[in-house]
Design a protein around this motif. Structure first.
Motif, mmCIF file in Angstrom:
data_model
loop_
_atom_site.group_PDB
_atom_site.id
_atom_site.type_symbol
_atom_site.label_atom_id
_atom_site.label_comp_id
_atom_site.label_asym_id
_atom_site.label_seq_id
_atom_site.Cartn_x
_atom_site.Cartn_y
_atom_site.Cartn_z
ATOM 1 N N GLY A 14 0.780 -1.232 0.000
ATOM 2 C CA GLY A 14 0.000 0.000 0.000
ATOM 3 C C GLY A 14 0.808 1.275 0.000
ATOM 4 N N LEU A 15 2.135 1.173 -0.028
ATOM 5 C CA LEU A 15 2.993 2.368 0.056
ATOM 6 C C LEU A 15 3.249 3.017 -1.300
ATOM 7 C CD1 LEU A 15 5.645 1.159 2.666
ATOM 8 C CD2 LEU A 15 3.544 2.473 3.056
ATOM 9 N N LEU A 16 3.006 2.271 -2.370
ATOM 10 C CA LEU A 16 3.236 2.807 -3.711
ATOM 11 C C LEU A 16 2.153 2.245 -4.634
ATOM 12 C CD1 LEU A 16 5.054 4.447 -5.630
ATOM 13 C CD2 LEU A 16 6.392 2.366 -6.004
ATOM 14 N N LYS A 17 1.333 3.155 -5.172
ATOM 15 C CA LYS A 17 0.208 2.714 -6.003
ATOM 16 C C LYS A 17 0.210 3.442 -7.343
ATOM 17 C CE LYS A 17 -2.785 3.863 -2.859
ATOM 18 N NZ LYS A 17 -4.084 4.082 -2.163
ATOM 19 N N LYS A 18 -0.318 2.765 -8.357
ATOM 20 C CA LYS A 18 -0.369 3.320 -9.720
ATOM 21 C C LYS A 18 -1.771 3.108 -10.289
ATOM 22 C CE LYS A 18 1.185 2.016 -14.372
ATOM 23 N NZ LYS A 18 -0.038 1.291 -14.769
ATOM 24 N N LYS A 19 -2.328 4.153 -10.928
ATOM 25 C CA LYS A 19 -3.629 4.043 -11.581
ATOM 26 C C LYS A 19 -3.517 4.602 -12.989
ATOM 27 C CE LYS A 19 -7.106 6.746 -10.365
ATOM 28 N NZ LYS A 19 -8.282 7.278 -9.631
ATOM 29 N N VAL A 86 0.905 7.346 -6.636
ATOM 30 C CA VAL A 86 0.864 7.880 -5.270
ATOM 31 C C VAL A 86 1.876 7.116 -4.435
ATOM 32 C CG1 VAL A 86 -0.535 8.276 -3.226
ATOM 33 C CG2 VAL A 86 -1.571 8.446 -5.495
ATOM 34 N N SER A 87 2.769 7.844 -3.793
ATOM 35 C CA SER A 87 3.806 7.196 -2.985
ATOM 36 C C SER A 87 3.645 7.558 -1.523
ATOM 37 C CB SER A 87 5.205 7.611 -3.470
ATOM 38 O OG SER A 87 5.505 8.919 -3.034
ATOM 39 N N ASP A 88 4.321 6.813 -0.667
ATOM 40 C CA ASP A 88 4.238 7.020 0.779
ATOM 41 C C ASP A 88 4.813 8.366 1.201
ATOM 42 O OD1 ASP A 88 3.646 6.069 3.443
ATOM 43 O OD2 ASP A 88 5.803 5.872 3.722
ATOM 44 N N ALA A 89 5.628 8.955 0.333
ATOM 45 C CA ALA A 89 6.237 10.247 0.659
ATOM 46 C C ALA A 89 5.251 11.402 0.465
ATOM 47 C CB ALA A 89 7.482 10.474 -0.198
ATOM 48 N N LYS A 90 3.950 11.061 0.262
ATOM 49 C CA LYS A 90 2.893 12.059 0.137
ATOM 50 C C LYS A 90 2.973 12.855 -1.157
ATOM 51 C CE LYS A 90 1.664 10.896 4.284
ATOM 52 N NZ LYS A 90 0.576 9.947 4.476
ATOM 53 N N TYR A 91 3.631 12.304 -2.164
ATOM 54 C CA TYR A 91 3.667 12.947 -3.465
ATOM 55 C C TYR A 91 2.774 12.195 -4.435
ATOM 56 C CZ TYR A 91 7.710 15.854 -2.299
ATOM 57 O OH TYR A 91 8.547 16.776 -1.745
#
Length: 311
Positions: A14-19, A86-91
């Motif tokens: 769940g730390l790195l997602k792609k759509k 969307v990455s865990d670094a809030k970017y």
């Protein structure tokens, strides 16, 4: 964030997602590691604030030239695909894959091109080093060194050869610093020695070689190396402080060894020992022999410790 099923969980945590926002040209059009890719990038914070925008960002896929979130997700993009990452670094990254081509043939690069490419990888390594990510720093320095050391079918000018050597030395020195941070002493020592083969008076390499040897407890070898570095740059306070510390540690080490030799060989009292027997005491045994015998005894002790630790 839309339908959860539309999102691909890249790392499975769940730390790195792609759509996918706009479909691409099919799975077979995905870029391969080692290729140079060009993407259209727009990076925002969660509140929509744009922090970075680049209409044609080019980098080598898999070389960690960019943030890891991009390096991983672009490998999953199809040509022409536009996706939200969307990455865990809030970017959040709005990314479109524009092009992918094989990396240049290193043998055909001009001297200037090879220097620029190697320096780009070296600077990326410096970025990771500043972030205390020493594993990725080592990776970038290794790539830069591979570029510098690659064979060439193009003739270079003496100035270009000198500049390539300068890049190589910088990479090796930085590599040694990263390896030292990770306690990879053998590898760090090798990196320092490679620098000193080209530049015997390289102060950074001498200093780091001294530190590596000191970390391994080789004070007798480390001290003259640091003295040589200090002689080349007497005003260097860092080298002076390290040398002073090692001299004290070496003195303490010798005192401990001397006491150990006394215990091993007995501690005869000079008051109760007749003078005529003085030459027959163990203290008349050559020190060179004593060091050899002690080394064997120490080896036995060390072996016992290792075995105990494994049990």
């Amino acid at each position: 964030a839309g339908d959860p099923e539309e999102w691909l969980d890249v790392l499975g945590n769940g730390l790195l997602k792609k759509k996918t926002l706009v479909p691409g040209q099919g799975v077979e059009s995905r870029p391969q590691k080692g290729q140079d890719v060009t993407i259209r990038l727009k990076a925002t914070l969660e509140d929509g604030t744009v922090v970075e925008e680049d209409p044609a960002l080019t980098f080598t896929l898999g070389d960690c030239d960019v943030l890891q979130a991009l390096d991983l997700c672009v490998q999953l993009l199809e040509m022409g695909e536009t996706a939200l990452i969307v990455s865990d670094a809030k970017y959040c990254y709005g990314v479109e894959l524009l092009a992918a081509r094989d990396a240049p043939d290193l043998e055909l690069l001009s001297g200037k091109e090879k220097i620029q490419l190697a320096n780009r990888k070296r600077e990326r390594g410096n970025f990771f080093y500043q972030q205390a990510d020493y594993v990725l720093a080592i990776n970038s320095y290794d790539i830069a060194l591979r570029i510098v050391g690659s064979s060439s079918k193009v003739d270079f000018s003496p100035d270009e050869e000198a500049e390539l050597l300068d890049v190589k030395v910088k990479c090796l020195n930085n590599l040694a610093a990263s390896q030292l941070k990770l306690d990879h002493f053998k590898a760090a020592l090798k990196s320092c020695n490679l620098v000193l083969e080209h530049q015997p008076g390289n102060i950074k390499a001498l200093f780091r070689k001294g530190k590596v040897l000191a970390q391994q407890g080789e004070y007798r070898e480390a001290i003259p190396i640091l003295k040589a570095a200090l002689k080349l740059e007497p005003s260097n306070k860092t080298i002076h402080a390290e040398l002073s510390k090692l001299v004290k540690k070496h003195a303490d080490q010798r005192n401990v060894e001397t006491e150990m030799y006394r215990k091993m060989l007995g501690n005869p009292s000079t008051a109760s020992t007749p003078r005529k027997c003085k030459d027959k005491l163990p203290w008349s045994i050559p020190w060179k022999w004593l060091f050899g015998a002690t080394a064997i005894a120490l080896g036995g002790v060390a072996l016992s410790v290792v075995i105990a630790a494994r049990n």
